[in-house]
Design an enzyme around this catalytic site. Structure first.
Site, PDB file in Angstrom:
ATOM      1  N   ASP A  33       0.835  -1.200   0.000  1.00  0.00           N
ATOM      2  CA  ASP A  33       0.000   0.000   0.000  1.00  0.00           C
ATOM      3  C   ASP A  33       0.868   1.246   0.000  1.00  0.00           C
ATOM      4  OD1 ASP A  33      -2.055  -1.699   0.121  1.00  0.00           O
ATOM      5  OD2 ASP A  33      -2.800  -1.094   2.106  1.00  0.00           O
ATOM      6  N   GLU A  35       3.936   1.643  -1.185  1.00  0.00           N
ATOM      7  CA  GLU A  35       4.537   1.914  -2.498  1.00  0.00           C
ATOM      8  C   GLU A  35       3.499   2.513  -3.446  1.00  0.00           C
ATOM      9  OE1 GLU A  35       7.947  -1.510  -2.919  1.00  0.00           O
ATOM     10  OE2 GLU A  35       5.886  -2.138  -2.626  1.00  0.00           O
ATOM     11  N   ASP A  37       0.874   4.246  -2.558  1.00  0.00           N
ATOM     12  CA  ASP A  37       0.621   5.625  -2.128  1.00  0.00           C
ATOM     13  C   ASP A  37       1.723   6.570  -2.603  1.00  0.00           C
ATOM     14  OD1 ASP A  37      -1.651   4.767  -0.958  1.00  0.00           O
ATOM     15  OD2 ASP A  37      -0.851   4.725   1.092  1.00  0.00           O
ATOM     16  N   SER A  82     -32.626  -8.313 -22.331  1.00  0.00           N
ATOM     17  CA  SER A  82     -32.596  -9.309 -21.257  1.00  0.00           C
ATOM     18  C   SER A  82     -32.258 -10.650 -21.868  1.00  0.00           C
ATOM     19  CB  SER A  82     -33.925  -9.453 -20.548  1.00  0.00           C
ATOM     20  OG  SER A  82     -34.723  -8.367 -20.711  1.00  0.00           O
ATOM     21  N   LEU A  83     -32.204 -11.655 -21.029  1.00  0.00           N
ATOM     22  CA  LEU A  83     -31.893 -12.992 -21.507  1.00  0.00           C
ATOM     23  C   LEU A  83     -33.097 -13.891 -21.290  1.00  0.00           C
ATOM     24  CD1 LEU A  83     -28.350 -13.519 -19.988  1.00  0.00           C
ATOM     25  CD2 LEU A  83     -28.908 -13.443 -22.409  1.00  0.00           C
ATOM     26  N   GLU A 114     -20.559 -19.085 -18.911  1.00  0.00           N
ATOM     27  CA  GLU A 114     -19.988 -18.130 -17.950  1.00  0.00           C
ATOM     28  C   GLU A 114     -20.994 -17.811 -16.856  1.00  0.00           C
ATOM     29  OE1 GLU A 114     -19.497 -15.282 -21.221  1.00  0.00           O
ATOM     30  OE2 GLU A 114     -20.632 -13.851 -20.005  1.00  0.00           O
ATOM     31  N   LYS A 116     -23.659 -16.005 -14.496  1.00  0.00           N
ATOM     32  CA  LYS A 116     -24.612 -14.903 -14.589  1.00  0.00           C
ATOM     33  C   LYS A 116     -24.454 -14.133 -13.289  1.00  0.00           C
ATOM     34  CE  LYS A 116     -29.344 -13.812 -15.854  1.00  0.00           C
ATOM     35  NZ  LYS A 116     -29.554 -12.756 -14.895  1.00  0.00           N
ATOM     36  N   ASP A 118     -24.934 -11.511 -10.383  1.00  0.00           N
ATOM     37  CA  ASP A 118     -26.147 -10.921  -9.834  1.00  0.00           C
ATOM     38  C   ASP A 118     -25.839  -9.541  -9.256  1.00  0.00           C
ATOM     39  OD1 ASP A 118     -28.737 -10.680  -9.107  1.00  0.00           O
ATOM     40  OD2 ASP A 118     -28.649 -12.093  -7.437  1.00  0.00           O
ATOM     41  N   ARG A 137     -28.954   0.333 -16.730  1.00  0.00           N
ATOM     42  CA  ARG A 137     -29.754  -0.380 -17.726  1.00  0.00           C
ATOM     43  C   ARG A 137     -31.045   0.371 -18.052  1.00  0.00           C
ATOM     44  NH1 ARG A 137     -33.745  -4.003 -18.415  1.00  0.00           N
ATOM     45  NH2 ARG A 137     -33.362  -5.573 -20.002  1.00  0.00           N
ATOM     46  N   GLU A 171     -21.642  -5.987 -15.297  1.00  0.00           N
ATOM     47  CA  GLU A 171     -22.512  -6.097 -14.138  1.00  0.00           C
ATOM     48  C   GLU A 171     -21.703  -5.496 -12.989  1.00  0.00           C
ATOM     49  OE1 GLU A 171     -25.382  -7.372 -14.948  1.00  0.00           O
ATOM     50  OE2 GLU A 171     -26.344  -7.991 -13.087  1.00  0.00           O
ATOM     51  N   TYR A 223     -18.953  -8.423 -19.095  1.00  0.00           N
ATOM     52  CA  TYR A 223     -19.334  -9.734 -19.621  1.00  0.00           C
ATOM     53  C   TYR A 223     -19.594  -9.729 -21.117  1.00  0.00           C
ATOM     54  CZ  TYR A 223     -24.073  -7.868 -19.074  1.00  0.00           C
ATOM     55  OH  TYR A 223     -25.191  -7.079 -19.136  1.00  0.00           O
ATOM     56  N   LYS A 286     -23.580 -18.821 -24.315  1.00  0.00           N
ATOM     57  CA  LYS A 286     -23.604 -17.950 -25.495  1.00  0.00           C
ATOM     58  C   LYS A 286     -22.960 -18.639 -26.689  1.00  0.00           C
ATOM     59  CE  LYS A 286     -23.017 -13.817 -22.658  1.00  0.00           C
ATOM     60  NZ  LYS A 286     -22.084 -12.777 -22.183  1.00  0.00           N
ATOM     61  N   LYS A 310     -30.963 -20.597 -14.857  1.00  0.00           N
ATOM     62  CA  LYS A 310     -31.028 -20.048 -13.499  1.00  0.00           C
ATOM     63  C   LYS A 310     -30.883 -21.138 -12.440  1.00  0.00           C
ATOM     64  CE  LYS A 310     -32.386 -16.071 -12.720  1.00  0.00           C
ATOM     65  NZ  LYS A 310     -33.418 -15.195 -13.218  1.00  0.00           N
ATOM     66  N   CYS A 404     -46.801 -11.137  27.045  1.00  0.00           N
ATOM     67  CA  CYS A 404     -45.918 -10.419  26.137  1.00  0.00           C
ATOM     68  C   CYS A 404     -44.499 -10.413  26.712  1.00  0.00           C
ATOM     69  CB  CYS A 404     -46.411  -8.979  25.960  1.00  0.00           C
ATOM     70  SG  CYS A 404     -45.195  -7.927  25.140  1.00  0.00           S
ATOM     71  N   CYS A 407     -43.676  -6.610  27.918  1.00  0.00           N
ATOM     72  CA  CYS A 407     -44.363  -5.872  28.984  1.00  0.00           C
ATOM     73  C   CYS A 407     -45.179  -6.764  29.905  1.00  0.00           C
ATOM     74  CB  CYS A 407     -45.240  -4.773  28.393  1.00  0.00           C
ATOM     75  SG  CYS A 407     -46.679  -5.419  27.512  1.00  0.00           S
ATOM     76  N   CYS A 422     -49.888  -8.614  21.510  1.00  0.00           N
ATOM     77  CA  CYS A 422     -49.852  -7.924  22.788  1.00  0.00           C
ATOM     78  C   CYS A 422     -50.847  -6.766  22.675  1.00  0.00           C
ATOM     79  CB  CYS A 422     -48.446  -7.389  23.066  1.00  0.00           C
ATOM     80  SG  CYS A 422     -48.425  -6.192  24.426  1.00  0.00           S
ATOM     81  N   CYS A 427     -46.834  -0.808  25.346  1.00  0.00           N
ATOM     82  CA  CYS A 427     -45.757  -1.805  25.443  1.00  0.00           C
ATOM     83  C   CYS A 427     -44.469  -1.235  24.842  1.00  0.00           C
ATOM     84  CB  CYS A 427     -46.179  -3.062  24.686  1.00  0.00           C
ATOM     85  SG  CYS A 427     -44.841  -4.231  24.424  1.00  0.00           S
TER      86      CYS A 427
END
Ligand code: IVH
Length: 673
Positions: A33, A35, A37, A82-83, A114, A116, A118, A137, A171, A223, A286, A310, A404, A407, A422, A427
């Protein structure tokens, strides 16, 4: 300026990006870090001496300080489609058959498999080697312009060695391990935690202040190259070429020459799903060759050369440590499973809902059991299965308490007998939850009123209902733990500021049964102000509320019951006496608007705020319902719509449309109903 300064600047820019790539994309930093910086300091020093080198795309200019009031809408260079989705291997075979049928008999399609990812999808543009544009999108044709926000993501180079126009799809994801941290900060600030990394990414992308975006660990994963002349003849090679240019691709594609290889790659990816640092909700298959992709083309919605497979919703097994009973805002008692922490779909889960006694009995779940949990769209997952074979000894059956837990008032059964409640409006648990709901952003939006502050206010009995908030003074707030003078003053100012919210926000904040945000707005418009509504007789109330479009008998009764309940009425009078009673501005009713006579329910993940969609519908004369019910004309479904919503729509004959269709209807397109 000397040539050497310019050369050194160019060198530093390239070096810094190369290290960003090692760090953010390969997860394999080449320097410490310190180096890094030092290089960065060299760059800023050089730019201080030669300000003309400080161009917009310098790594020193990643975080702009322009706070925007709105995001501009831009048209995508290429529409974002979309797919098509499948859930079985047979359907993948059907896809292969369709592809072969459309290609010439001699063509042998090779596929890439590949993940998907999310997250939230974006378009990214490079022009003449510079990061030149980016958008969300949106509805697929237009999205929101987010270049300033994309620039804050260090894995995305601001300059590349490729001169041609490059239009990319990525994505934007948040790593699972980083979401818990974001959520902790949010909860501490009194905000609701994000349910999953996707919501966190989508929300962060559209923020108006790039300085805040820069603090979110957002990672664009490319992607697809949709435009990039001479980059490569195939999709897999183009991804490799992009990676060589220092661009953050997902680097997880597998080339498959046969369908057997495709099935194997799919299975492999599903098995390894948990090993990815980000969420994956399926795989994308694909056709690899761009030439074949062009021949195959696309339908109105999907490319014919790609398909998504999916995965099932993720579930996780863990140990049930304890069952506690929570008291909600309405007094309902909910059993909650306290679990050994386990990671599930992007967050660490330590609590799950057990709904009610009936569900507990049906599952026959006992403390100490190994249980399966699954997320159902909400932040709190549900217990869905119990491994009874693994149970040791004879743990006792769980029984709901007779009093409850907060209370000690004896509990009563609800009307449908399934749940317990309750009945004590004072309460502390009910007061706490009511305060929390009242102060939420979409309700009265009381800033600075976080959970720990609410707890203390209730515990010390400084606040017994939401109206008591307005009697607090700064000295009382300052006497609480971790409260300085300034913070206490901020709290008081925020409470005072909430007095000016519109009437519908107050109705939302009161959390009346069956009255959500949309219904509250309709009620507020029908009533005009708190004072008027308080003056209605019971008969007038039923008559006026019954006349509101989309209000069924349950809603009418719920509101009338609330308004004439002595405790609720006293609270409303108390609020009114404290000046919390602004009127509802009249919205222009558009008679003869294009949506006149049609009613809508809007759900799922949308390209913009739900309220904005509601406003457009109303402005065109349509009405909006919180839920799909008999008579709802359209369900506007964004992404990730729950199956139950779709089933309800089917039951009531409600037509399901997407955002694009709604946009067409709003613009008065030809295919209006
Ligand atoms: S290809 C023309 N590949 O899934 C390109 N999409 O349901 C068509 N997504 O909007 C999409 N990972 O946001 C493709 N490896 C991947 C993807 C992917 C995630 C998202 C993307 C798209 C959505 C479609």
């Amino acid at each position: 300026m000397s040539r050497t300064a310019e050369k050194r600047h160019d060198e530093l820019v390239k070096l810094i990006h190369a290290h960003n790539y090692r760090y953010y994309v390969l997860d394999d930093p080449a320097v410490t870090d310190r180096e890094y910086d030092a290089l960065y300091a060299d760059l800023t020093k050089l730019e201080a001496k030669h300000p003309e080198l400080r161009s917009d795309d310098s790594p020193s200019q990643r975080v702009g300080d322009k706070l925007r009031s709105d995001l501009r809408t831009v048209e995508h260079v290429v529409p974002m489609m979309s797919l098509d989705n499948t859930y079985s291997e047979e359907e993948l075979e059907d896809f292969d058959r369709r592809v072969r049928d459309r290609l010439s008999a001699s063509a042998k399609p090779v596929y890439t498999v590949e993940p998907k990812l999310d997250g939230a999808s974006v378009e990214i543009l490079y022009r003449e080697g510079r990061l030149a544009g980016g958008s969300t999108r949106g509805d697929g044709l237009t999205g929101e312009e987010i270049l300033e926000n994309l620039k804050t993501m260090r894995s995305l180079p601001t300059r590349i060695d490729y001169a041609g126009p490059l239009t990319l799809r990525a994505e934007v994801v948040i790593y699972r391990r980083e979401l818990d941290r974001i959520n902790e900060t949010r909860v501490a600030a009194g905000d609701a935690p994000f349910a999953n990394p996707r919501n966190a990414a989508a929300g962060s992308l559209r923020m108006l202040d790039p300085r805040v975006v820069a603090k979110r660990p957002l990672r664009p994963m490319i992607y697809q190259a949709v435009e990039g002349p001479d980059l490569a003849p195939t999709h897999s090679k183009s991804l490799d070429a992009l990676a060589k240019l220092g661009l953050p691709t997902h680097r997880a594609h597998v080339r498959c020459e046969t369908m057997e290889a495709v099935h194997e790659a799919v299975a492999e990816l599903e098995k390894g799903r948990a090993d990815y640092p980000y969420e994956i909700d399926g795989v994308v298959v694909k056709v690899d060759e761009f030439g074949m992709q062009d021949i195959l083309g696309s339908t109105a919605k999907f490319p014919r050369w790609a398909i998504a497979y999916k995965f099932e919703a993720e579930r996780a097994w863990t140990k049930l440590l304890e069952i506690t009973v929570q008291v909600g805002r309405t007094g309902a008692l909910t059993p909650v499973a306290n679990l050994e922490p386990v990671s599930l779909a992007g967050t660490t889960v330590s609590r799950a809902s057990l709904h009610n006694k009936d569900i507990i009995d049906k599952l026959d779940v006992r403390v100490g059991d190994r249980v399966a949990i699954q997320k159902a769209g909400e932040i709190i997952p549900q217990v869905i299965d119990v491994d009874r074979a693994a149970r040791k000894g004879k743990p006792r059956k769980f029984r709901m308490p007779k009093k409850c837990p907060a209370c000690k008032t004896p509990v009563v059964s609800t009307e449908d007998q399934v749940a317990l409640r309750c009945p004590n409006p004072g309460c502390p648990a009910i007061v706490r939850e009511s305060l929390h709901h009242y102060s939420r952003r979409f309700a009265m939006d009381v800033d600075h009123l976080g959970p720990s502050l609410i707890d203390q206010l209730v515990e010390r009995e400084l606040v017994r209902d939401v109206a008591d908030l307005y009697d607090l003074d700064a000295a009382q707030v300052q006497s609480l733990d971790r409260m300085g003078k300034k913070s206490a003053e901020n709290v008081i100012a925020a409470i005072a500021a909430s007095k000016t919210r519109t009437f519908d926000r107050l109705l939302t904040g009161l959390g009346i049964e069956h009255i959500g945000q949309v219904a509250a707005k309709q009620l507020a418009e029908a009533g005009g102000s708190l004072r008027t509504v308080l003056e209605w007789t019971a008969e007038q109330t039923r008559e006026n509320v019954d006349a509101i479009a989309g209000f069924g008998p349950k809603m009418v009764e719920a509101f009338a019951d609330y308004l004439f309940d002595p405790t609720a009425r006293a609270l409303l009078e108390k609020l009114h006496a404290r000046g919390v009673s602004v009127a509802q501005p009249k919205e222009e009713v558009v008679a003869g608007g294009v949506l006149d006579g049609s009613s809508f329910c809007v759900t799922g993940v949308l390209s913009r705020k739900r309220e904005a969609v509601h406003a457009d519908i109303r402005a065109a004369g349509g009405t909006v319902h919180d839920k799909v019910k008999k008579g709802t004309s359209y369900l506007v479904a964004g992404e990730k719509v729950g199956k139950s919503k779709l089933d309800t729509a089917k039951k009531h004959g409600t037509e399901v449309i997407d955002e694009k269709k709604l946009a067409e209807m709003l613009s008065g397109g030809d295919d209006l109903p």
